[in-house]
Design a protein around this motif. Structure first.
Motif, mmCIF file in Angstrom:
data_model
loop_
_atom_site.group_PDB
_atom_site.id
_atom_site.type_symbol
_atom_site.label_atom_id
_atom_site.label_comp_id
_atom_site.label_asym_id
_atom_site.label_seq_id
_atom_site.Cartn_x
_atom_site.Cartn_y
_atom_site.Cartn_z
ATOM 1 N N ASP A 1 -0.224 1.163 9.220
ATOM 2 C CA ASP A 1 -1.593 1.193 8.716
ATOM 3 C C ASP A 1 -1.743 0.251 7.521
ATOM 4 O OD1 ASP A 1 0.184 2.905 7.378
ATOM 5 O OD2 ASP A 1 -1.419 4.192 6.635
ATOM 6 N N SER A 2 -0.694 0.100 6.721
ATOM 7 C CA SER A 2 -0.754 -0.751 5.536
ATOM 8 C C SER A 2 -1.016 -2.208 5.903
ATOM 9 C CB SER A 2 0.552 -0.645 4.743
ATOM 10 O OG SER A 2 0.796 0.680 4.349
ATOM 11 N N GLU A 3 -0.313 -2.720 6.904
ATOM 12 C CA GLU A 3 -0.512 -4.117 7.279
ATOM 13 C C GLU A 3 -1.879 -4.326 7.909
ATOM 14 O OE1 GLU A 3 1.805 -7.777 9.556
ATOM 15 O OE2 GLU A 3 2.084 -5.714 10.255
ATOM 16 N N GLN A 4 -2.356 -3.359 8.682
ATOM 17 C CA GLN A 4 -3.689 -3.497 9.254
ATOM 18 C C GLN A 4 -4.745 -3.533 8.153
ATOM 19 O OE1 GLN A 4 -4.739 -0.878 12.514
ATOM 20 N NE2 GLN A 4 -6.925 -1.214 12.173
ATOM 21 N N ALA A 5 -4.558 -2.707 7.121
ATOM 22 C CA ALA A 5 -5.487 -2.733 5.989
ATOM 23 C C ALA A 5 -5.467 -4.101 5.311
ATOM 24 C CB ALA A 5 -5.123 -1.636 4.991
ATOM 25 N N PHE A 6 -4.294 -4.673 5.169
ATOM 26 C CA PHE A 6 -4.162 -6.003 4.569
ATOM 27 C C PHE A 6 -4.926 -7.038 5.386
ATOM 28 C CE2 PHE A 6 -0.988 -9.684 3.803
ATOM 29 C CZ PHE A 6 -1.774 -10.210 2.795
ATOM 30 N N CYS A 7 -4.767 -7.018 6.696
ATOM 31 C CA CYS A 7 -5.466 -7.968 7.555
ATOM 32 C C CYS A 7 -6.985 -7.829 7.418
ATOM 33 C CB CYS A 7 -5.045 -7.776 9.010
ATOM 34 S SG CYS A 7 -3.340 -8.286 9.367
ATOM 35 N N ALA A 8 -7.454 -6.593 7.302
ATOM 36 C CA ALA A 8 -8.887 -6.363 7.130
ATOM 37 C C ALA A 8 -9.373 -6.908 5.788
ATOM 38 C CB ALA A 8 -9.186 -4.872 7.235
ATOM 39 N N LEU A 9 -8.575 -6.726 4.739
ATOM 40 C CA LEU A 9 -8.942 -7.266 3.430
ATOM 41 C C LEU A 9 -8.981 -8.792 3.467
ATOM 42 C CD1 LEU A 9 -9.508 -7.036 0.410
ATOM 43 C CD2 LEU A 9 -7.042 -6.812 0.029
ATOM 44 N N LEU A 10 -8.007 -9.411 4.136
ATOM 45 C CA LEU A 10 -7.982 -10.866 4.233
ATOM 46 C C LEU A 10 -9.210 -11.404 4.961
ATOM 47 C CD1 LEU A 10 -4.251 -11.696 5.027
ATOM 48 C CD2 LEU A 10 -5.470 -12.059 2.884
ATOM 49 N N ALA A 11 -9.646 -10.703 5.986
ATOM 50 C CA ALA A 11 -10.832 -11.141 6.725
ATOM 51 C C ALA A 11 -12.050 -11.171 5.805
ATOM 52 C CB ALA A 11 -11.074 -10.225 7.919
ATOM 53 N N ARG A 12 -12.165 -10.173 4.949
ATOM 54 C CA ARG A 12 -13.291 -10.129 4.015
ATOM 55 C C ARG A 12 -13.151 -11.206 2.941
ATOM 56 N NH1 ARG A 12 -14.882 -3.720 3.455
ATOM 57 N NH2 ARG A 12 -14.267 -3.109 5.570
ATOM 58 N N MET A 13 -11.922 -11.418 2.479
ATOM 59 C CA MET A 13 -11.693 -12.477 1.492
ATOM 60 C C MET A 13 -11.995 -13.849 2.086
ATOM 61 S SD MET A 13 -10.781 -11.840 -1.609
ATOM 62 C CE MET A 13 -10.379 -10.371 -2.584
ATOM 63 N N LYS A 14 -11.647 -14.038 3.353
ATOM 64 C CA LYS A 14 -11.929 -15.318 3.999
ATOM 65 C C LYS A 14 -13.424 -15.575 4.044
ATOM 66 C CE LYS A 14 -11.256 -17.936 8.276
ATOM 67 N NZ LYS A 14 -10.693 -17.945 9.652
ATOM 68 N N HIS B 1 0.845 -1.196 0.000
ATOM 69 C CA HIS B 1 0.000 0.000 0.000
ATOM 70 C C HIS B 1 0.878 1.243 0.000
ATOM 71 C CE1 HIS B 1 -1.650 3.168 2.804
ATOM 72 N NE2 HIS B 1 -2.496 3.252 1.800
ATOM 73 N N ASN B 2 0.435 2.264 -0.709
ATOM 74 C CA ASN B 2 1.105 3.557 -0.725
ATOM 75 C C ASN B 2 0.095 4.624 -0.325
ATOM 76 O OD1 ASN B 2 2.750 5.769 -1.187
ATOM 77 N ND2 ASN B 2 2.352 5.794 -3.386
ATOM 78 N N GLY B 3 0.353 5.279 0.802
ATOM 79 C CA GLY B 3 -0.552 6.319 1.283
ATOM 80 C C GLY B 3 -0.477 6.425 2.791
ATOM 81 N N ASN B 4 -1.370 7.204 3.362
ATOM 82 C CA ASN B 4 -1.400 7.413 4.814
ATOM 83 C C ASN B 4 -2.854 7.394 5.249
ATOM 84 O OD1 ASN B 4 -0.754 7.993 7.440
ATOM 85 N ND2 ASN B 4 0.002 10.049 7.069
ATOM 86 N N LEU B 5 -3.257 6.326 5.936
ATOM 87 C CA LEU B 5 -4.655 6.091 6.291
ATOM 88 C C LEU B 5 -4.902 6.551 7.721
ATOM 89 C CD1 LEU B 5 -4.879 2.546 4.675
ATOM 90 C CD2 LEU B 5 -5.689 4.714 3.689
ATOM 91 N N HIS B 6 -5.440 7.731 7.873
ATOM 92 C CA HIS B 6 -5.643 8.327 9.186
ATOM 93 C C HIS B 6 -6.833 7.664 9.894
ATOM 94 C CE1 HIS B 6 -2.797 11.532 8.225
ATOM 95 N NE2 HIS B 6 -3.390 11.622 7.047
ATOM 96 N N GLY B 7 -6.625 7.292 11.155
ATOM 97 C CA GLY B 7 -7.717 6.749 11.956
ATOM 98 C C GLY B 7 -8.062 5.304 11.669
#
Length: 261
Positions: free
Chosen positions: A126-139, A101-107
């Protein structure tokens, strides 16, 4: 990078690493994931790619593959450490998934929609947390199918995820599952204007498909096609800016599906 036939990353890796040199902000780590079927060969360092002997080695000895995700880091959230260095990789339903991920995800850390009990970050970016959230939805999606969901189903889920993520800040990201490479283009800091604006990603497809020949036998392997994605053009060739909110799914070196948020 996505390609129809296995290839090695050489000149493009050199160009990417050069963007971490000198006074660049992108000196806080680098990584590259080479897909090998359902698995990946992952190399990462929490230091500048432009100074790395490992990058030089991979330029000449890196594995051949049809799908690569690479990243150079400017730390916005999380310490400079290996745990916070992308690409991030996790297993889901017998396939390694890779994310950058490239960016800055506030909050993001305070947003309940991006918390997951099944996947926990190793670092504090924030990038890794976003990845974990995406994986949860993919699961959740993949639990309803016998195999990998269709490309359109995965693209729709990624579109919903990206739309939510964009409300927190620039959300350019790459996601690979071994079958396809998904890319979401948002906005990024433009050094020339000082503004956070589109384009967040550029795309370049090798203009002329060409036949690959096996060096030792002379056997023609078929027609090669290669598409690259990058935050900024890596060469002087004809890179095309992606639209803000554009999502593409690359397979075999070509755009297999796309949508615009």
């Amino acid at each position: 990078m996505s390609s129809r036939l296995p290839t090695r990353l050489t000149r493009s890796l050199t160009a990417l690493a050069a963007h971490a040199g000198g006074i660049s902000r992108n000196r806080d780590g680098w990584g590259i994931a080479y897909y090998q079927g359902r698995d990946v060969a992952l190399f990462k360092e929490a230091s500048a790619a432009s100074d790395s002997p490992l990058v030089r080695l991979l330029e000449t000895q890196g594995p051949s593959t049809t799908l690569i995700i690479a990243h150079i880091r400017h730390a916005t959230q999380g310490a400079i450490s290996l745990a916070n260095t992308a690409p991030f990789a996790r297993e889901l339903t017998g396939r390694m998934r890779v994310f950058a991920h490239n960016g800055n995800l506030h909050g993001l850390s305070q947003a309940p929609a991006f918390h997951s009990e099944d996947f926990q970050p190793v670092g504090d970016s924030d990038s890794e947390q976003a990845f974990c959230a995406l994986l949860a939805r993919m699961k959740a999606l993949e639990s309803r199918t016998a195999g990998l969901p269709t490309l359109s189903e995965r693209l729709a889920l990624i579109g919903e995820f990206a739309a939510e993520l964009r409300s927190l800040g620039p959300a350019n990201f790459l996601y690979g599952d071994g079958d396809a490479l998904f890319a979401h283009a948002d906005r990024r800091l433009n050094p020339g204007t000082g503004l956070v604006e589109a384009p967040g990603l550029y795309r370049w497809q090798c203009p002329l498909p060409h036949a690959l020949v096996q060096p030792d036998t002379g056997v023609e392997l078929g027609e090669q096609r290669v598409t690259f994605l990058a935050s900024v053009p890596l060469t002087d060739e004809g890179w095309s800016p992606m639209a803000e909110g554009e999502i593409v799914a690359l397979r075999n070196g070509e755009v297999a599906a796309a949508l615009l948020l």
